[in-house]
Every structure is written in C-alpha cells, then in structure tokens.
Design a protein around this motif. Structure first.
Motif, mmCIF file in Angstrom:
data_model
loop_
_atom_site.group_PDB
_atom_site.id
_atom_site.type_symbol
_atom_site.label_atom_id
_atom_site.label_comp_id
_atom_site.label_asym_id
_atom_site.label_seq_id
_atom_site.Cartn_x
_atom_site.Cartn_y
_atom_site.Cartn_z
ATOM 1 N N ILE A 3 50.228 68.131 -4.463
ATOM 2 C CA ILE A 3 48.906 68.168 -3.831
ATOM 3 C C ILE A 3 48.460 66.752 -3.461
ATOM 4 O O ILE A 3 48.459 65.852 -4.282
ATOM 5 N N ILE A 4 48.139 66.555 -2.227
ATOM 6 C CA ILE A 4 47.675 65.246 -1.762
ATOM 7 C C ILE A 4 46.215 65.073 -2.164
ATOM 8 O O ILE A 4 45.378 65.920 -1.882
ATOM 9 N N LYS A 5 45.957 63.946 -2.836
ATOM 10 C CA LYS A 5 44.593 63.705 -3.307
ATOM 11 C C LYS A 5 43.663 63.514 -2.117
ATOM 12 O O LYS A 5 43.929 62.776 -1.194
ATOM 13 N N GLU A 6 42.539 64.183 -2.184
ATOM 14 C CA GLU A 6 41.594 64.120 -1.086
ATOM 15 C C GLU A 6 40.754 62.865 -1.105
ATOM 16 O O GLU A 6 40.009 62.608 -0.186
ATOM 17 N N GLY A 7 40.861 62.046 -2.161
ATOM 18 C CA GLY A 7 40.028 60.847 -2.253
ATOM 19 C C GLY A 7 40.534 59.693 -1.406
ATOM 20 O O GLY A 7 39.902 58.661 -1.352
ATOM 21 N N THR A 8 41.670 59.841 -0.720
ATOM 22 C CA THR A 8 42.221 58.769 0.105
ATOM 23 C C THR A 8 42.283 59.249 1.548
ATOM 24 O O THR A 8 43.269 59.854 1.961
ATOM 25 N N PRO A 9 41.250 59.023 2.344
ATOM 26 C CA PRO A 9 41.267 59.477 3.734
ATOM 27 C C PRO A 9 42.285 58.696 4.552
ATOM 28 O O PRO A 9 42.662 57.569 4.220
ATOM 29 N N MET A 10 42.728 59.295 5.642
ATOM 30 C CA MET A 10 43.743 58.680 6.484
ATOM 31 C C MET A 10 43.248 57.375 7.097
ATOM 32 O O MET A 10 44.020 56.444 7.316
ATOM 33 N N GLU A 11 41.941 57.279 7.363
ATOM 34 C CA GLU A 11 41.410 56.052 7.939
ATOM 35 C C GLU A 11 41.618 54.866 7.002
ATOM 36 O O GLU A 11 41.975 53.754 7.427
ATOM 37 N N THR A 12 41.429 55.107 5.705
ATOM 38 C CA THR A 12 41.625 54.031 4.729
ATOM 39 C C THR A 12 43.083 53.610 4.671
ATOM 40 O O THR A 12 43.411 52.415 4.602
ATOM 41 N N ILE A 13 43.987 54.594 4.713
ATOM 42 C CA ILE A 13 45.417 54.286 4.676
ATOM 43 C C ILE A 13 45.823 53.459 5.889
ATOM 44 O O ILE A 13 46.583 52.487 5.780
ATOM 45 N N MET A 14 45.313 53.804 7.062
ATOM 46 C CA MET A 14 45.662 53.068 8.265
ATOM 47 C C MET A 14 45.112 51.647 8.227
ATOM 48 O O MET A 14 45.714 50.723 8.786
ATOM 49 N N ARG A 15 43.972 51.462 7.560
ATOM 50 C CA ARG A 15 43.442 50.113 7.410
ATOM 51 C C ARG A 15 44.371 49.272 6.552
ATOM 52 O O ARG A 15 44.599 48.088 6.820
ATOM 53 N N TYR A 16 44.928 49.880 5.493
ATOM 54 C CA TYR A 16 45.905 49.173 4.674
ATOM 55 C C TYR A 16 47.156 48.842 5.479
ATOM 56 O O TYR A 16 47.724 47.750 5.360
ATOM 57 N N VAL A 17 47.607 49.790 6.281
ATOM 58 C CA VAL A 17 48.807 49.571 7.093
ATOM 59 C C VAL A 17 48.601 48.380 8.032
ATOM 60 O O VAL A 17 49.447 47.477 8.127
ATOM 61 N N ARG A 18 47.481 48.374 8.731
ATOM 62 C CA ARG A 18 47.213 47.283 9.665
ATOM 63 C C ARG A 18 47.085 45.952 8.930
ATOM 64 O O ARG A 18 47.591 44.921 9.411
ATOM 65 N N TYR A 19 46.426 45.976 7.786
ATOM 66 C CA TYR A 19 46.256 44.731 7.024
ATOM 67 C C TYR A 19 47.599 44.138 6.624
ATOM 68 O O TYR A 19 47.864 42.949 6.818
ATOM 69 N N PHE A 20 48.487 44.973 6.052
ATOM 70 C CA PHE A 20 49.766 44.455 5.571
ATOM 71 C C PHE A 20 50.700 44.088 6.721
ATOM 72 O O PHE A 20 51.562 43.228 6.567
ATOM 73 N N LEU A 21 50.548 44.733 7.885
ATOM 74 C CA LEU A 21 51.335 44.326 9.033
ATOM 75 C C LEU A 21 50.919 42.946 9.526
ATOM 76 O O LEU A 21 51.737 42.159 9.995
ATOM 77 N N GLU A 22 49.643 42.665 9.433
ATOM 78 C CA GLU A 22 49.151 41.373 9.873
ATOM 79 C C GLU A 22 49.374 40.291 8.833
ATOM 80 O O GLU A 22 49.332 39.105 9.144
ATOM 81 N N HIS A 23 49.604 40.685 7.562
ATOM 82 C CA HIS A 23 49.803 39.722 6.478
ATOM 83 C C HIS A 23 50.982 40.177 5.608
ATOM 84 O O HIS A 23 50.810 40.582 4.457
ATOM 85 N N LEU A 24 52.178 40.136 6.193
ATOM 86 C CA LEU A 24 53.367 40.589 5.473
ATOM 87 C C LEU A 24 53.632 39.758 4.222
ATOM 88 O O LEU A 24 54.195 40.254 3.249
ATOM 89 N N ASP A 25 53.243 38.477 4.249
ATOM 90 C CA ASP A 25 53.522 37.632 3.093
ATOM 91 C C ASP A 25 52.765 38.103 1.857
ATOM 92 O O ASP A 25 53.245 37.947 0.735
ATOM 93 N N TYR A 26 51.585 38.719 2.039
ATOM 94 C CA TYR A 26 50.852 39.243 0.883
ATOM 95 C C TYR A 26 51.601 40.411 0.252
ATOM 96 O O TYR A 26 51.617 40.581 -0.966
ATOM 97 N N LEU A 27 52.216 41.218 1.081
ATOM 98 C CA LEU A 27 52.919 42.398 0.584
ATOM 99 C C LEU A 27 54.271 42.031 -0.010
ATOM 100 O O LEU A 27 54.692 42.606 -1.024
ATOM 101 N N LEU A 28 54.971 41.080 0.583
ATOM 102 C CA LEU A 28 56.359 40.793 0.216
ATOM 103 C C LEU A 28 56.521 39.586 -0.694
ATOM 104 O O LEU A 28 57.616 39.350 -1.213
ATOM 105 N N LEU A 29 55.460 38.800 -0.908
ATOM 106 C CA LEU A 29 55.605 37.586 -1.710
ATOM 107 C C LEU A 29 54.577 37.437 -2.820
ATOM 108 O O LEU A 29 54.805 36.656 -3.744
ATOM 109 N N LYS A 30 53.484 38.166 -2.746
ATOM 110 C CA LYS A 30 52.395 37.913 -3.688
ATOM 111 C C LYS A 30 52.046 39.141 -4.513
ATOM 112 O O LYS A 30 50.882 39.406 -4.801
ATOM 113 N N GLN A 31 53.066 39.890 -4.902
ATOM 114 C CA GLN A 31 52.855 41.049 -5.767
ATOM 115 C C GLN A 31 52.942 40.622 -7.228
ATOM 116 O O GLN A 31 53.734 39.745 -7.593
ATOM 117 N N SER A 32 52.158 41.254 -8.076
ATOM 118 C CA SER A 32 52.204 40.941 -9.507
ATOM 119 C C SER A 32 53.459 41.496 -10.165
ATOM 120 O O SER A 32 53.899 40.984 -11.192
#
Length: 373
Positions: free
Chosen positions: A270-299
């Motif tokens: 069951i897909i949780k309803e608390g994460t709307p698609m708009e929020t997910i797409m905002r994350y996608v755009r953010y990480f595409l514009e800042h790949l170094d945050y996703l690929l180099l600065k993870q804990s």
C-alpha cells in the motif's frame, strides 16, 4: 584430542596445550633440489599443534573409519579398518557441528549450517562502500577493501586487487577523491530536467498499477482463506474424534498464520498517502540540480555508494572513472537515461563555464522541515 573434547573439562586452547605437552609434532616433509633429487635442501613440517589444525582434525571423519573424500563422489563409505575412535565418540567431540549417521549400514554425514555472521562477510562495509560498485581495471572484477598495518602500527586503508595474479592498489583517500571528482563533473543539463521528471512520473504510475494488481490478488487470496477458516470451524462442531479435532485445529492455525502473513505483505504494497506526487517531484528536481548532495553528502556511506551505482548499468572500472571525469561517454556502462541527458558537447554537464554553486540551495527548494540528506 577426541577424549579430551568429550570430557568437556578443558577449552580448546587448553586441549591444544595438553596435546603439545605430550610431544605432538606435525609430519615432516623433505624438500629436494629440482635438479638433483638426491639432495635435500629444506624440511617442512614438524610444527606444534595449532587451534585450526585441532578443529580440522576433529572434523575429519576418517578418524572414525569413514571415508568421505571427493573421489567417492560425495558418498560416505565405511573403511576396512574400525577407525581410531567410534562414531559415538566422533559425534560427541564435534558437538553437532558435524554428525555421522549410521542408518542400516548406510552412512550419512550431516553438517550444521554456519551462523549468518560467518556467511555474510561484510559486503556492506561502511569503510569501503564502493568495493562492489567499482571494478578492477585489470580483471574487471569487484575490488577488495582493507587496511594494512605498517611497521609503526599505523593502518593504511585502500582498495586493492592483489589476489588474482596481478597487483592493483589505490589508497582510500585517493579513491574517494576520484569518486568526488567524477560526481562533481556530471551536471545534468537544465534543459533536460523536465524530460527526466516525465520519465519518473511514468515509472511511478507503472509501479502503482503493479502494486494495485498485486493488492487485488492478495485480497482474493485472503478472502479464500477466510472462507476456508469458516468451513473448518463448521466441521469441528460435528467431530467427535480427538485426533480429528486436533488435526483440524492445526489446519486452522496454519490458515490463520497464512492470513496474517498476507496482511503484512499487503501493508507493504500500500502506497502511503502522506507523500503526494508533487512533493516527490520537488525532491527529484532538487537532487537533479544538486547531484553532489545526493552522491557525496549522505550520512550513510553504503546508501551513498548505492545511489552512485544508479548512474551505471554496468559497474565502471577505476580507470574509466578517471577518464570519465573529462568525458563520460568513455565509460561503456553509463545508464542510457544519463546519456540521453547529454548536451551537444557529449557531456552530462551544462555549457562551458557552468559550475555548481558553492553555497547550498535555498531552503525553499525542499519541503518545509526537510534537509537535503
């Protein structure tokens, strides 16, 4: 060895010491000159008993008169001699780790499965997270990761491949710098971000439809099992035999356990309803514009290496990463999605002169209360 192990009065190290006090020495082998076989140049063996040799000796069934060597095609057979110890003594000394079973003249050897921590050898090692995602440039096989100790006791961590007939070793610090340089060299063309967002949306809808289909199948199976449960309860009312009632109760418990397992599986789909698609797409755009945050600065270094591997369909070699810093098309295993995002110059980057911002992104780029990592 077997008698002391069966008595359980001494631990294994103490047993080894006792055997060595009795004068144990391993078999001595002569090393002869290759040109003159009558000339002895060295002697090997004659060593005291070690703990590993003790364990290996205890587990060898030949001492119980059982031959289980490879040339017997995996079939254990009795030897013509009785053995140094009986099968009962052999089993008692090995304490269930290896057991010889004598079933009407047929010999079987049962080995206990090793513990999980002995089987899983730390592939997800946070100290060397890229060793499964970057290949050796000589043999194209996964690298090893370890830290060797120098003469002064200092450890030198490195990625290496020196166990396959060739030598390759890169210090961990230098290796991480190559990874960082490669990641910073790939910047998605801003004109292609919309195209990638559409691909993410298509994949999201595809997975959602698959989950819906699986959920319907699970619902049908759960209804079927609940119907079976009702039928079992009705049958129990008319039974008089205790054995029959016990059997039906066991079937009822199995059915209920299966229903619980299916409900748990359904909850995962069951897909949780608390994460709307708009929020997910905002994350996608953010990480595409800042790949170094996703690929180099993870804990989590292991998760960071996993994100890094998504760029490639086939794990790259270390040399390819170095050359890919200048031209990503030189890497044969790059994911087609990243190749499709290339600009006219053939690089997954913006126009010349475009550099990633030194400062972090504006807080408005992410949902409120969320951090990049």
């Amino acid at each position: 060895m077997y008698e002391l192990r069966c008595q359980s009065k001494l631990d294994d190290n103490q047993i080894v010491d006792e055997i060595n006090k009795l004068g144990y020495k391993s078999r001595t082998n002569l090393v002869r000159d290759k040109n003159d076989r009558t000339r002895v140049v060295d002697k090997r063996g004659g060593q005291e008993l070690s703990l590993k040799t003790f364990w290996r000796t205890l587990q060898h069934p030949i001492y119980a008169g059982i031959n289980a060597e490879k040339w017997n095609q995996g079939i254990a057979v009795k030897c013509h001699f009785k053995g140094l110890v009986s099968i009962e003594t052999f089993n008692a000394a090995n304490r269930g780790k290896i057991t010889i079973l004598d079933d009407n003249g047929g010999i079987k050897i049962h080995k206990r499965d090793p513990a999980d921590f002995l089987v899983k050898k730390g592939v997800r090692n946070p100290d060397f997270p890229y060793k499964r995602y970057v290949m050796c440039p000589h043999c194209q096989k996964p690298l090893f990761g370890s830290a060797s100790r120098g003469k002064l006791g200092k450890y030198y961590p490195a990625y290496h491949c020196n166990k396959r007939g060739h030598y390759f070793r890169v210090p961990k610090k230098e290796f991480d710098m190559v990874i960082e340089g490669f990641v910073k060299s790939i910047q998605v063309n801003p004109d292609k971000i919309d195209e990638l967002e559409k691909a993410v949306l298509r994949e999201w809808n595809k997975r959602k439809s698959v989950n819906l289909s699986d959920e319907l199948n699970l619902d049908a199976r759960i209804i079927e099992l609940r119907t079976t449960t009702s039928l079992i309860l009705d049958k129990i009312k008319y039974l008089n035999s205790e054995n029959a009632i016990r059997y039906m109760e066991e079937e009822l418990l199995k059915t209920e356990d299966e229903i619980k397992a299916l409900l748990v599986q359904k909850d995962k789909l069951i897909i949780k309803e608390g994460t709307p698609m708009e929020t997910i797409m905002r994350y996608v755009r953010y990480f595409l514009e800042h790949l170094d945050y996703l690929l180099l600065k993870q804990s989590n270094p292991v998760a960071q290496a996993g994100y890094f591997s998504v760029i490639f369909d086939k794990p790259p070699t270390y040399d390819e990463l170095i050359s890919g810093t200048q031209d990503i098309t030189k890497i044969t295993g790059v994911n087609e999605l990243f190749l499709a995002l290339n600009n006219n110059s053939g690089h997954v980057a913006g126009d010349e002169g475009f550099e990633p911002p030194i400062l972090g992104p504006e807080p408005s780029a992410l949902p409120l209360g969320q951090s990049p990592t």
